[in-house]
Motif scaffolding. Sequence first.
Motif, PDB file in Angstrom:
ATOM      1  N   THR A  55       7.205  68.161 102.485  1.00  0.00           N
ATOM      2  CA  THR A  55       5.807  67.770 102.664  1.00  0.00           C
ATOM      3  C   THR A  55       5.794  66.338 103.184  1.00  0.00           C
ATOM      4  OG1 THR A  55       5.495  66.929 100.412  1.00  0.00           O
ATOM      5  CG2 THR A  55       5.054  69.279 100.771  1.00  0.00           C
ATOM      6  N   ASP A 108      -3.528  70.359 104.201  1.00  0.00           N
ATOM      7  CA  ASP A 108      -3.731  69.300 103.219  1.00  0.00           C
ATOM      8  C   ASP A 108      -3.242  69.733 101.841  1.00  0.00           C
ATOM      9  OD1 ASP A 108      -4.698  67.259 101.563  1.00  0.00           O
ATOM     10  OD2 ASP A 108      -6.584  67.090 102.663  1.00  0.00           O
ATOM     11  N   ARG A 110      -3.763  68.527  99.097  1.00  0.00           N
ATOM     12  CA  ARG A 110      -4.753  68.351  98.031  1.00  0.00           C
ATOM     13  C   ARG A 110      -5.442  69.670  97.700  1.00  0.00           C
ATOM     14  NH1 ARG A 110      -8.213  63.530 100.462  1.00  0.00           N
ATOM     15  NH2 ARG A 110      -7.806  64.815 102.284  1.00  0.00           N
ATOM     16  N   CYS A 115      -1.476  74.835  99.062  1.00  0.00           N
ATOM     17  CA  CYS A 115      -0.130  74.601  98.522  1.00  0.00           C
ATOM     18  C   CYS A 115       0.575  75.906  98.176  1.00  0.00           C
ATOM     19  CB  CYS A 115      -0.189  73.705  97.283  1.00  0.00           C
ATOM     20  SG  CYS A 115      -0.488  71.981  97.661  1.00  0.00           S
ATOM     21  N   ALA A 136       4.939  64.124 100.463  1.00  0.00           N
ATOM     22  CA  ALA A 136       3.599  63.703 100.874  1.00  0.00           C
ATOM     23  C   ALA A 136       3.017  62.752  99.841  1.00  0.00           C
ATOM     24  CB  ALA A 136       2.683  64.916 101.045  1.00  0.00           C
ATOM     25  N   ARG A 138      -0.091  59.358  99.232  1.00  0.00           N
ATOM     26  CA  ARG A 138      -1.250  58.625  99.729  1.00  0.00           C
ATOM     27  C   ARG A 138      -1.370  57.322  98.958  1.00  0.00           C
ATOM     28  NH1 ARG A 138      -6.706  57.471  99.550  1.00  0.00           N
ATOM     29  NH2 ARG A 138      -7.996  58.208 101.250  1.00  0.00           N
ATOM     30  N   THR A 156      -6.069  60.120  96.228  1.00  0.00           N
ATOM     31  CA  THR A 156      -4.724  59.650  95.886  1.00  0.00           C
ATOM     32  C   THR A 156      -4.130  60.493  94.762  1.00  0.00           C
ATOM     33  OG1 THR A 156      -5.278  57.407  96.567  1.00  0.00           O
ATOM     34  CG2 THR A 156      -3.372  57.660  95.127  1.00  0.00           C
ATOM     35  N   THR A 159      -3.268  64.045  95.918  1.00  0.00           N
ATOM     36  CA  THR A 159      -2.089  64.061  96.789  1.00  0.00           C
ATOM     37  C   THR A 159      -0.816  63.768  96.021  1.00  0.00           C
ATOM     38  OG1 THR A 159      -3.437  63.317  98.665  1.00  0.00           O
ATOM     39  CG2 THR A 159      -1.042  63.064  98.864  1.00  0.00           C
ATOM     40  N   ASN A 160      -0.858  62.725  95.198  1.00  0.00           N
ATOM     41  CA  ASN A 160       0.367  62.212  94.575  1.00  0.00           C
ATOM     42  C   ASN A 160       0.713  62.876  93.241  1.00  0.00           C
ATOM     43  OD1 ASN A 160       0.206  60.510  96.731  1.00  0.00           O
ATOM     44  ND2 ASN A 160      -0.198  58.679  95.557  1.00  0.00           N
ATOM     45  N   ALA A 163      -0.586  67.799  93.848  1.00  0.00           N
ATOM     46  CA  ALA A 163       0.132  68.551  94.884  1.00  0.00           C
ATOM     47  C   ALA A 163       1.561  68.935  94.489  1.00  0.00           C
ATOM     48  CB  ALA A 163       0.114  67.797  96.198  1.00  0.00           C
TER      49      ALA A 163
END
Length: 165
Positions: A55, A108, A110, A115, A136, A138, A156, A159-160, A163
């Motif tokens: 990713t 994405d 998120r 996913c 991946a 952010r 954030t 994403t972090n 995900a």
Amino acid sequence: MSDTTQRTNAFPTPPFPEQPQTPPGLASEMQPVPDHGEKSYKGNGRLAGKKALITGGDSGIGRAVAIAYAREGADVAINYLPEEEKDASEVIALIKAEGRNAVALPGDVRDETFCQNLVEDAVTKLGGLDILVNNAGRQQYRESLEELTTEDFDATFKTNVYAPF
């Protein structure tokens, strides 16, 4: 001159001009263009026959990993945001240039459904999956905590933290 000195002198040195970009940004628009191993990394076949999903594989660490994995013999699928297509296309071409199977999976991370489909698509298109690199990420700079919006925080965190799970 030592080998280390020669390698150190082979790369551009700061100061670099400020180069603000609207996130997520493109490596291809940076000056100097970052070195992700496109010319410098030589593989040794350590991942021959493996299949990897990365990713954030279009730029930065993800791009460097994708290039290295391909040069080590792995087939590679990269995930990236659709607006990063320009950088992703370059990485796909570099993977193919190594004679490896390259799969582009824009979307994405998120989005939970994306996913779930991302992993299934990687398995289907690569013929299996041996390695997952949750790269991946952010981040955004703010002068103070008060400037951090709820939208920034949510994007954030999704994403972090969400995900990878």
